[in-house]
Design a protein around this motif. Structure first.
Motif, PDB file in Angstrom:
ATOM      1  N   ALA A   1       2.009   3.039   2.386  1.00 34.86           N
ATOM      2  CA  ALA A   1       3.074   3.017   3.402  1.00 34.86           C
ATOM      3  C   ALA A   1       4.223   2.122   2.962  1.00 34.86           C
ATOM      4  O   ALA A   1       5.403   2.510   3.037  1.00 34.86           O
ATOM      5  CB  ALA A   1       2.504   2.535   4.744  1.00 34.86           C
TER       6      ALA A   1
ATOM      7  N   ALA B   1       3.761  -3.029   7.018  1.00 36.19           N
ATOM      8  CA  ALA B   1       2.887  -1.965   6.491  1.00 36.19           C
ATOM      9  C   ALA B   1       1.608  -2.604   5.957  1.00 36.19           C
ATOM     10  O   ALA B   1       1.242  -2.403   4.805  1.00 36.19           O
ATOM     11  CB  ALA B   1       3.616  -1.189   5.393  1.00 36.19           C
TER      12      ALA B   1
ATOM     13  N   ALA C   1      -5.168  -0.322  -0.165  1.00 38.89           N
ATOM     14  CA  ALA C   1      -6.467   0.341  -0.239  1.00 38.89           C
ATOM     15  C   ALA C   1      -6.296   1.653  -0.999  1.00 38.89           C
ATOM     16  O   ALA C   1      -7.241   2.203  -1.551  1.00 38.89           O
ATOM     17  CB  ALA C   1      -7.010   0.600   1.163  1.00 38.89           C
ATOM     18  N   GLY C   2      -5.045   2.123  -1.034  1.00 34.76           N
ATOM     19  CA  GLY C   2      -4.728   3.371  -1.738  1.00 34.76           C
ATOM     20  C   GLY C   2      -5.033   3.315  -3.216  1.00 34.76           C
ATOM     21  O   GLY C   2      -5.265   4.344  -3.842  1.00 34.76           O
TER      22      GLY C   2
ATOM     23  N   PHE D   1      -7.641   2.101  -4.849  1.00 34.21           N
ATOM     24  CA  PHE D   1      -9.017   2.502  -5.159  1.00 34.21           C
ATOM     25  C   PHE D   1      -9.418   3.721  -4.350  1.00 34.21           C
ATOM     26  O   PHE D   1     -10.557   4.123  -4.345  1.00 34.21           O
ATOM     27  CB  PHE D   1      -9.971   1.329  -4.915  1.00 34.21           C
ATOM     28  N   SER D   2      -8.436   4.272  -3.663  1.00 32.77           N
ATOM     29  CA  SER D   2      -8.747   5.480  -2.900  1.00 32.77           C
ATOM     30  C   SER D   2      -9.051   6.582  -3.902  1.00 32.77           C
ATOM     31  O   SER D   2      -8.695   6.508  -5.073  1.00 32.77           O
ATOM     32  CB  SER D   2      -7.586   5.847  -1.989  1.00 32.77           C
TER      33      SER D   2
ATOM     34  N   GLY E   1       0.856  -1.186   0.000  1.00 29.62           N
ATOM     35  CA  GLY E   1       0.000   0.000   0.000  1.00 29.62           C
ATOM     36  C   GLY E   1       0.891   1.235   0.000  1.00 29.62           C
ATOM     37  O   GLY E   1       2.119   1.128  -0.129  1.00 29.62           O
TER      38      GLY E   1
ATOM     39  N   LYS F   1      -7.437  11.659  -2.756  1.00 28.07           N
ATOM     40  CA  LYS F   1      -7.415  12.980  -2.114  1.00 28.07           C
ATOM     41  C   LYS F   1      -6.185  12.968  -1.229  1.00 28.07           C
ATOM     42  O   LYS F   1      -6.068  12.157  -0.326  1.00 28.07           O
ATOM     43  CB  LYS F   1      -8.652  13.194  -1.243  1.00 28.07           C
TER      44      LYS F   1
ATOM     45  N   ARG G   1       1.335 -14.062   0.700  1.00 25.53           N
ATOM     46  CA  ARG G   1       0.853 -13.633   2.021  1.00 25.53           C
ATOM     47  C   ARG G   1       1.836 -14.004   3.118  1.00 25.53           C
ATOM     48  O   ARG G   1       2.275 -15.147   3.206  1.00 25.53           O
ATOM     49  CB  ARG G   1      -0.530 -14.239   2.305  1.00 25.53           C
TER      50      ARG G   1
ATOM     51  N   LEU H   1       6.506  -7.722  -0.145  1.00 27.28           N
ATOM     52  CA  LEU H   1       5.612  -8.884  -0.202  1.00 27.28           C
ATOM     53  C   LEU H   1       4.168  -8.414  -0.068  1.00 27.28           C
ATOM     54  O   LEU H   1       3.828  -7.718   0.892  1.00 27.28           O
ATOM     55  CB  LEU H   1       5.943  -9.852   0.939  1.00 27.28           C
ATOM     56  N   GLU H   2       3.342  -8.801  -1.015  1.00 29.17           N
ATOM     57  CA  GLU H   2       1.955  -8.325  -1.033  1.00 29.17           C
ATOM     58  C   GLU H   2       1.014  -9.515  -1.257  1.00 29.17           C
ATOM     59  O   GLU H   2       1.169 -10.251  -2.231  1.00 29.17           O
ATOM     60  CB  GLU H   2       1.797  -7.270  -2.133  1.00 29.17           C
ATOM     61  N   GLN H   3       0.030  -9.646  -0.379  1.00 30.23           N
ATOM     62  CA  GLN H   3      -0.872 -10.800  -0.498  1.00 30.23           C
ATOM     63  C   GLN H   3      -1.812 -10.701  -1.698  1.00 30.23           C
ATOM     64  O   GLN H   3      -2.217 -11.719  -2.264  1.00 30.23           O
ATOM     65  CB  GLN H   3      -1.687 -10.963   0.775  1.00 30.23           C
TER      66      GLN H   3
ATOM     67  N   PHE I   1      -6.959  -4.969  -0.638  1.00 32.09           N
ATOM     68  CA  PHE I   1      -5.718  -5.749  -0.727  1.00 32.09           C
ATOM     69  C   PHE I   1      -5.223  -5.872  -2.164  1.00 32.09           C
ATOM     70  O   PHE I   1      -5.994  -6.238  -3.060  1.00 32.09           O
ATOM     71  CB  PHE I   1      -5.944  -7.168  -0.183  1.00 32.09           C
ATOM     72  N   GLY I   2      -3.930  -5.669  -2.353  1.00 33.68           N
ATOM     73  CA  GLY I   2      -3.318  -5.832  -3.672  1.00 33.68           C
ATOM     74  C   GLY I   2      -2.350  -4.692  -3.939  1.00 33.68           C
ATOM     75  O   GLY I   2      -2.155  -3.811  -3.084  1.00 33.68           O
TER      76      GLY I   2
HETATM   77  C1  LIG Z   1     -12.426   3.254  -1.636  1.00 34.83           C
HETATM   78  C2  LIG Z   1     -11.428   3.947  -0.748  1.00 34.83           C
HETATM   79  C3  LIG Z   1     -11.260   5.330  -0.862  1.00 34.83           C
HETATM   80  C4  LIG Z   1     -10.307   6.000  -0.079  1.00 34.83           C
HETATM   81  N1  LIG Z   1     -10.097   7.339  -0.297  1.00 34.83           N
HETATM   82  C5  LIG Z   1      -9.064   7.948   0.334  1.00 34.83           C
HETATM   83  C6  LIG Z   1      -8.700   9.284   0.000  1.00 34.83           C
HETATM   84  O1  LIG Z   1      -9.283   9.884  -0.884  1.00 34.83           O
HETATM   85  N2  LIG Z   1      -7.685   9.864   0.668  1.00 34.83           N
HETATM   86  C7  LIG Z   1      -6.981   9.179   1.639  1.00 34.83           C
HETATM   87  O2  LIG Z   1      -6.033   9.742   2.199  1.00 34.83           O
HETATM   88  N3  LIG Z   1      -7.304   7.909   1.967  1.00 34.83           N
HETATM   89  C8  LIG Z   1      -8.303   7.282   1.330  1.00 34.83           C
HETATM   90  N4  LIG Z   1      -8.594   5.980   1.625  1.00 34.83           N
HETATM   91  C9  LIG Z   1      -7.814   5.329   2.669  1.00 34.83           C
HETATM   92  C10 LIG Z   1      -6.436   4.966   2.144  1.00 34.83           C
HETATM   93  O3  LIG Z   1      -6.555   4.163   1.010  1.00 34.83           O
HETATM   94  C11 LIG Z   1      -5.639   4.296   3.253  1.00 34.83           C
HETATM   95  O4  LIG Z   1      -5.538   5.193   4.327  1.00 34.83           O
HETATM   96  C12 LIG Z   1      -4.251   3.911   2.782  1.00 34.83           C
HETATM   97  O5  LIG Z   1      -4.351   3.025   1.708  1.00 34.83           O
HETATM   98  C13 LIG Z   1      -3.452   3.288   3.932  1.00 34.83           C
HETATM   99  O6  LIG Z   1      -2.181   2.922   3.436  1.00 34.83           O
HETATM  100  P1  LIG Z   1      -1.353   1.716   4.051  1.00 34.83           P
HETATM  101  O7  LIG Z   1      -0.194   1.489   3.139  1.00 34.83           O
HETATM  102  O8  LIG Z   1      -1.069   1.980   5.476  1.00 34.83           O
HETATM  103  O9  LIG Z   1      -2.307   0.447   4.048  1.00 34.83           O
HETATM  104  P2  LIG Z   1      -3.106  -0.257   2.875  1.00 34.83           P
HETATM  105  O10 LIG Z   1      -3.336   0.640   1.744  1.00 34.83           O
HETATM  106  O11 LIG Z   1      -4.251  -0.921   3.521  1.00 34.83           O
HETATM  107  O12 LIG Z   1      -2.081  -1.366   2.345  1.00 34.83           O
HETATM  108  C14 LIG Z   1      -1.718  -2.475   3.101  1.00 34.83           C
HETATM  109  C15 LIG Z   1      -1.345  -3.605   2.154  1.00 34.83           C
HETATM  110  O13 LIG Z   1      -0.783  -4.664   2.950  1.00 34.83           O
HETATM  111  C16 LIG Z   1      -1.213  -5.890   2.413  1.00 34.83           C
HETATM  112  N5  LIG Z   1      -1.159  -6.931   3.444  1.00 34.83           N
HETATM  113  C17 LIG Z   1      -1.879  -6.992   4.592  1.00 34.83           C
HETATM  114  N6  LIG Z   1      -1.554  -8.117   5.276  1.00 34.83           N
HETATM  115  C18 LIG Z   1      -0.626  -8.748   4.543  1.00 34.83           C
HETATM  116  C19 LIG Z   1       0.065  -9.971   4.721  1.00 34.83           C
HETATM  117  N7  LIG Z   1      -0.143 -10.763   5.793  1.00 34.83           N
HETATM  118  N8  LIG Z   1       0.981 -10.343   3.778  1.00 34.83           N
HETATM  119  C20 LIG Z   1       1.203  -9.560   2.669  1.00 34.83           C
HETATM  120  N9  LIG Z   1       0.528  -8.400   2.441  1.00 34.83           N
HETATM  121  C21 LIG Z   1      -0.354  -8.003   3.370  1.00 34.83           C
HETATM  122  C22 LIG Z   1      -2.641  -5.619   1.978  1.00 34.83           C
HETATM  123  O14 LIG Z   1      -3.041  -6.563   1.005  1.00 34.83           O
HETATM  124  C23 LIG Z   1      -2.546  -4.197   1.425  1.00 34.83           C
HETATM  125  O15 LIG Z   1      -2.330  -4.192   0.039  1.00 34.83           O
HETATM  126  C24 LIG Z   1      -9.549   5.279   0.877  1.00 34.83           C
HETATM  127  C25 LIG Z   1      -9.730   3.896   1.020  1.00 34.83           C
HETATM  128  C26 LIG Z   1     -10.654   3.232   0.220  1.00 34.83           C
HETATM  129  C27 LIG Z   1     -10.822   1.746   0.357  1.00 34.83           C
END
Ligand SMILES: Cc1cc2nc3c(=O)[nH]c(=O)nc-3n(C[C@H](O)[C@H](O)[C@H](O)COP(=O)(O)OP(=O)(O)OC[C@H]3O[C@@H](n4cnc5c(N)ncnc54)[C@H](O)[C@@H]3O)c2cc1C
Length: 472
Positions: free
Chosen positions: A91, A244, A144-145, A147-148, A89, A151, A213, A109-111, A139-140
């Motif tokens: 992070a 992350a 979640a970013g 399909f965010s 994601g 913004k 995963r 590594l991404e599940q 996930f992917g």
């Molecule tokens: C539809 C939607 C709209 C959004 N709109 C906004 C916006 O406009 N602005 C904004 O700031 N935020 C928005 N968000 C929130 C934003 O997407 C998240 O805050 C952000 O993605 C968090 O980043 P992250 O890297 O911490 O975690 P994530 O994006 O959740 O990424 C974590 C990744 O880790 C992977 N993972 C988890 N466990 C494992 C494992 N055991 N092994 C391997 N991989 C693993 C997951 O598959 C995932 O891909 C939105 C979210 C959604 C779903």
């Protein structure tokens, strides 16, 4: 270089910025070098004459502006083992980019699946309700970013903001995100940006393994991290592991707790998404200027003693989408493409949930509440005949306690079914929303109106658990 603030220009005359700068400085136009916009916000309080308000840096003719790249660190010769990052994601990707700038290639590594394959999984979920547990809206590749909404506004102050925005632009995001008040890339734009970020990482020696995963950490006798174990049992050695995994990695968090990793409950927020026709929001916010300024945004907050309700992640011209990660739970969020061109405006309408208010000391108590409400939302939608449609209620019916009522068309690609949201939401959320909504309507006439719909449940606003970090 000089910094000027509060340069106010009518929106239709923004191209005269250099003239305005010269006038403010009291110098001829030729004495003004590059004008770099640092911030641009819209002041539409006077709907007939909205203005853009600029903060700019003004350079002497011939003077070259600095870039955030100068703050990047020159590569060192890394001799340690390859760090592993769990989660691709925002992070995880930014951790990998930053390590790459130190000359340290990593293994990500991404599940979930890579972007193209993942997009197919998501389309099947939205249209047919077929959920892929490990490759979905959360996930992917891109997390979640992906399909965010894209913004990129944040409420924190951080020296890294400029760096992050510059990297987005490097990977193809529109340059205006560097300075507009509410930067927006759009879900379609993000897909291109994240793909390029992946290519950039690979070109610097990083490896990205998708559909991989991580099941647990590998720890030695003195509990130092030695690597990770994958779902198939394979072990990957690493001196450093960066976790992350985002707010939805429930399975991994459970395993980490069993392994003795310090985890605590964290405050989050929960509620619904409210959707209105975009024309209504445009009329209330911008009046006749809406045509010129594009779809309008809003932000509302309500507070009385310890009752607090606020809107966030407002998506003008957007969609409400289903983004659950479990087959028996409904979660929603909002997104929009770069052009923000749908007929609807949606925003999260949420109430803070404090870990201190939930009895017990289970680190997963906030997560359990989140899970229970998501399950109730799923059960309510099923009972109303929806296979994968979102549980929804007209806002007026919710306020009147009138139960199910026929719905207008909604933006969600999964559709919606009418339910009584009082049966889904925790009481404290229902009470707070009923108290705040009439106040919001006084501030934005039409907020409570026939075509306003609430969809549930907006529960993954942020993680309900926190991995406790030490100071090093
Ligand atoms: C539809 C939607 C709209 C959004 N709109 C906004 C916006 O406009 N602005 C904004 O700031 N935020 C928005 N968000 C929130 C934003 O997407 C998240 O805050 C952000 O993605 C968090 O980043 P992250 O890297 O911490 O975690 P994530 O994006 O959740 O990424 C974590 C990744 O880790 C992977 N993972 C988890 N466990 C494992 C494992 N055991 N092994 C391997 N991989 C693993 C997951 O598959 C995932 O891909 C939105 C979210 C959604 C779903």
């Amino acid at each position: 270089m000089k910094r000027l603030t509060q340069i106010r220009l009518p929106v239709d005359r923004s191209h005269r910025l250099r003239d305005a700068v010269a006038k403010r400085l009291g110098v001829p136009l030729d004495d003004v070098g590059e004008v770099r916009v640092i911030k641009r916000s819209l002041d539409a309080r006077n709907k007939r004459r909205p203005v853009h308000v600029y903060t700019v840096e003004v350079y002497e003719p011939g003077e070259v502006p600095g870039t955030s790249r100068e703050t990047r660190i020159a590569p060192k010769n890394w001799k340690g083992s390859r760090p592993v990052i769990v989660g691709a994601g925002p992070a995880g990707l930014f951790a990998a980019l930053r390590l790459g700038e130190y000359g340290i290639p990593c293994l990500l590594l991404e599940q979930g699946a890579e972007i193209r394959k993942r997009s197919v999984h998501v389309a099947k979920f939205w249209k047919r309700g077929e959920l892929d547990r490990w490759s979905n809206v959360c996930f992917g590749e891109g997390g979640a970013g992906l399909f965010s909404d894209g913004k990129l506004n944040t409420r924190i102050r951080s020296p890294h903001i400029r760096y992050v925005l510059d990297r987005f632009v490097d990977f193809g995001a529109p340059p205006d995100i560097r300075y507009v008040n509410n930067p927006h890339v759009g879900s379609d734009g993000l897909r291109r940006v994240i793909r390029r970020a992946g290519d950039h990482l690979r070109a610097r020696g990083c490896e990205l393994w998708f559909e991989t995963r991580v099941e647990r950490l590998l720890l030695d006798g003195s509990r130092r991290v030695e690597g990770v174990q994958l779902a198939g049992g394979e072990e990957v050695e690493a001196g450093q592991v960066i976790l992350a995994p985002g707010h939805s990695a429930r399975l991994l968090y459970r395993t980490l707790l069993e392994q003795g990793v310090a985890i605590g409950a964290k405050d989050f927020a929960m509620g619904v998404r409210v959707e209105h026709p975009q024309v209504l929001i445009d009329r209330v916010r911008l009046g006749r200027s809406a045509e010129q300024l594009g779809p309008a945004e809003y932000r509302l907050t309500y507070q009385r003693d310890d009752v607090r309700v606020y809107t966030f992640c407002m998506c003008p011209g957007g969609y409400v989408v289903s983004c659950g990660t479990e087959p028996d739970g409904v979660v929603i969020n909002g997104m929009s493409n770069r052009r923000r061109s749908t007929r609807w405006a949606n925003a999260a309408l949420v109430v803070p949930v404090s870990a201190a208010d939930i009895p017990g000391d289970d680190p997963f108590r906030c997560l359990e509440l989140q899970r229970a409400v998501e399950r109730r939302a799923w059960e309510a939608a099923r009972a109303a005949g929806g296979r994968h449609a979102l549980p929804a209620q007209r806002l007026e019916a919710f306020l009147e306690g009138a139960g199910e009522a026929p719905l207008p068309r909604v933006s969600s690609p999964s559709g919606a079914v009418a339910v009584d949201l009082e049966e889904v939401l925790p009481d404290f959320v229902t009470r707070a929303l009923r108290e705040a909504l009439p106040v919001f309507d006084r501030r934005m006439r039409g907020f409570i109106s026939r075509d306003a719909v609430m969809m549930a449940v907006e529960s993954r606003t942020s993680s309900p658990v926190r991995l406790t970090r030490d100071r090093t």
